[in-house]
Design a protein around this motif. Structure first.
Motif, short mmCIF file in Angstrom:
data_model
loop_
_atom_site.label_atom_id
_atom_site.label_comp_id
_atom_site.label_asym_id
_atom_site.label_seq_id
_atom_site.Cartn_x
_atom_site.Cartn_y
_atom_site.Cartn_z
N GLU A 1 29.82 -0.33 12.22
CA GLU A 1 29.84 -0.27 10.75
C GLU A 1 28.72 0.66 10.24
N LEU B 1 29.04 4.09 8.11
CA LEU B 1 28.33 4.29 6.83
C LEU B 1 27.68 5.68 6.81
N THR C 1 19.00 -2.77 7.31
CA THR C 1 20.17 -2.62 6.44
C THR C 1 19.94 -3.35 5.12
N ASP D 1 25.40 3.97 0.55
CA ASP D 1 26.81 4.11 0.20
C ASP D 1 26.93 4.94 -1.09
#
Ligand SMILES: CC(C)(COP(=O)(O)OP(=O)(O)OC[C@H]1O[C@@H](n2cnc3c(N)ncnc32)[C@H](O)[C@@H]1OP(=O)(O)O)[C@@H](O)C(=O)NCCC(=O)NCCS
Length: 178
Positions: free
Chosen positions: A13, A17, A54, A87
């Motif tokens: 993941e 990203l 994160t 993001d």
């Protein structure tokens, strides 16, 4: 939003990203390059040489940041901040600055004294970085954009000059990245 150390079962993941964010901002080939770099960092760097964090909200990773060991002949405890991504839909809301501040605090608690990065001074000056001349602290490779060599001390007001060469972890050992 929860800031924490990255979990190794989120490797795919996180790679996705970085690939997506850098594809959006710099084009697809840069996205693929940075995705691959981050994957190599996570899978090919020893634990003591890597920090990854994160920012998560509703189980979705909104942003991520990595710091990897920068080794100097003099033995100073230094890390390289790179890369960091938020993001695309969540940029300019402070997530990037929070991730950097969180990471720097964790490193400081672990006794890291110096952090360097290679990027845009306009962004990184907001989180404590200043331009460092290559004669003052050598980068691991010749820099194509010397104005982007930045650093900060986590223990004093300024970065003092460091004698001798530096080297980076394997994932960054590619002159094209510098
Ligand atoms: C750079 C990045 C990590 C910043 O994260 P963010 O959450 O958008 O940043 P913040 O909201 O914390 O931004 C704080 C400040 O940094 C500056 N800033 C943010 N993104 C910037 C950019 N792309 N270029 C220049 N300055 C930027 C802005 O001045 C911003 O303050 P302002 O909104 O009051 O003007 C994010 O935009 C990103 O992932 N960009 C694409 C990938 C990238 O370039 N990564 C960095 C190189 S490794």
């Amino acid at each position: 939003m929860k800031l924490s150390e990255y979990s190794t079962n989120k490797t795919e993941e996180i790679k996705e990203l970085f690939t997506k964010v850098f594809s959006d901002s710099e084009g697809e080939s840069e996205g693929l390059l940075i995705g691959k770099l981050v994957h190599q960092l996570m899978t090919g760097t020893s634990d003591q040489d890597l920090y990854g964090f994160t920012a998560v909200e509703n189980e979705k990773i909104l942003g991520s940041i990595f710091f990897s060991k920068l080794t100097f002949e003099s033995g100073v405890n230094a890390f390289l901040l790179s890369p960091v991504a938020v993001d695309t839909k969540y940029q300019r809301k402070g997530v990037g600055q929070k991730l950097i501040d969180f990471g720097l605090n964790q490193l400081k608690e672990d006794g890291v004294g110096l952090v360097f990065t290679y990027g845009d001074i306009k962004f990184y000056s907001k989180v404590g970085f200043s331009i460092i001349a290559e004669e003052v602290v050598k980068a691991p490779f010749t820099l194509s954009y010397p104005e982007g060599w930045l650093g900060q001390s986590l223990v004093s007001d300024e970065v003092e000059s460091i004698v001798g060469d530096s080297s980076c972890v394997e994932a960054f050992s590619d002159p094209k990245l510098w």
